[in-house]
Write a protein that holds these residues in place. Structure first.
Motif, mmCIF file in Angstrom:
data_model
loop_
_atom_site.group_PDB
_atom_site.id
_atom_site.type_symbol
_atom_site.label_atom_id
_atom_site.label_comp_id
_atom_site.label_asym_id
_atom_site.label_seq_id
_atom_site.Cartn_x
_atom_site.Cartn_y
_atom_site.Cartn_z
ATOM 1 N N UNK A 30 0.793 -1.172 0.172
ATOM 2 C CA UNK A 30 0.036 -0.129 -0.012
ATOM 3 C C UNK A 30 0.972 1.370 -0.087
ATOM 4 N N UNK A 31 1.951 1.256 0.662
ATOM 5 C CA UNK A 31 2.936 2.383 0.698
ATOM 6 C C UNK A 31 3.244 2.680 -0.836
ATOM 7 N N UNK A 32 3.645 1.294 -1.610
ATOM 8 C CA UNK A 32 4.025 1.653 -3.031
ATOM 9 C C UNK A 32 2.813 2.140 -3.946
ATOM 10 N N UNK A 64 7.596 7.085 4.101
ATOM 11 C CA UNK A 64 7.195 7.098 5.596
ATOM 12 C C UNK A 64 5.785 5.742 5.764
ATOM 13 N N UNK A 65 5.242 5.694 4.778
ATOM 14 C CA UNK A 65 4.225 4.790 5.047
ATOM 15 C C UNK A 65 4.545 3.377 4.826
ATOM 16 N N UNK A 66 6.074 3.429 4.607
ATOM 17 C CA UNK A 66 6.579 1.904 4.776
ATOM 18 C C UNK A 66 6.674 1.555 6.323
ATOM 19 N N UNK A 70 -0.795 5.327 8.944
ATOM 20 C CA UNK A 70 -1.034 7.031 8.985
ATOM 21 C C UNK A 70 -0.609 7.611 7.771
ATOM 22 N N UNK A 71 0.627 7.504 7.693
ATOM 23 C CA UNK A 71 1.161 8.100 6.382
ATOM 24 C C UNK A 71 0.578 7.518 5.098
ATOM 25 N N UNK A 72 0.250 6.351 5.006
ATOM 26 C CA UNK A 72 -0.460 5.736 3.902
ATOM 27 C C UNK A 72 -1.709 6.647 3.772
ATOM 28 N N UNK A 73 -2.579 6.562 4.753
ATOM 29 C CA UNK A 73 -3.868 7.140 4.623
ATOM 30 C C UNK A 73 -3.836 8.733 4.317
ATOM 31 N N UNK A 74 -2.737 9.320 4.749
ATOM 32 C CA UNK A 74 -2.584 10.845 4.586
ATOM 33 C C UNK A 74 -2.399 10.793 3.007
ATOM 34 N N UNK A 75 -1.542 10.027 2.628
ATOM 35 C CA UNK A 75 -1.240 9.946 1.042
ATOM 36 C C UNK A 75 -2.614 9.898 0.283
ATOM 37 N N UNK A 115 -7.001 2.692 5.980
ATOM 38 C CA UNK A 115 -5.500 2.904 6.282
ATOM 39 C C UNK A 115 -5.307 3.571 7.749
ATOM 40 N N UNK A 116 -6.067 4.232 7.979
ATOM 41 C CA UNK A 116 -6.013 5.152 9.280
ATOM 42 C C UNK A 116 -6.483 4.397 10.517
#
Length: 133
Positions: A30-32, A64-66, A70-75, A115-116
């Motif tokens: 999901x980070x990717x 940062x999502x790796x 929370x960072x993935x959700x922010x993205x 994600x959150x």
């Protein structure tokens, strides 16, 4: 109505399919994906150099999502904002589908909410997708 319902269903399908990926691979995948979403509008170039700047911001957020759902959700929420800008400017994410950015702006928050909550498997109650590999 279908313009709103279809993107919500697509977001839910994304969540269900991703829930089948075991951790820690689910978070990395999901980070990717959110990093790739940052480059989705690059070929259109509707916002000039801002397209590259946004891509760089989402690359950092994805990195940062790796380590952080929370960072993935922010993205995904940042991408939602970018979708809205492109929809209003008239440069859709899919050039052949006029309202595709509008749909993406509805789909992305569905993914962000998941994600959150930690990107947990929606199939955990069945013991699917929550193994650590």
């Amino acid at each position: 109505m279908i313009e709103i319902l279809a993107p919500i269903l697509i977001g839910l399908a994304y969540v269900m399919l991703n829930s089948l990926i075991p951790e820690p691979h689910r978070q990395r995948f999901n980070a990717v994906m959110v990093g790739g979403a940052g480059a989705a509008y690059l070929s259109g170039g509707a916002l000039g150099p801002w397209e590259v700047a946004f891509c760089a911001v989402l690359a950092y957020v994805a990195f940062r999502g790796l380590d952080s759902w929370t960072f993935i959700g922010l993205g995904w929420l940042l991408h939602t904002g970018w979708d809205v800008v492109h929809h209003l400017k008239g440069q859709p994410i899919l050039p052949f589908a006029h309202d595709s950015s509008f749909g993406c702006a509805i789909c992305d928050p569905v993914i962000a909410i998941w994600c959150f909550t930690g990107g947990r498997s929606v199939w955990a109650w069945r013991g699917v997708g929550n193994r650590v590999a």
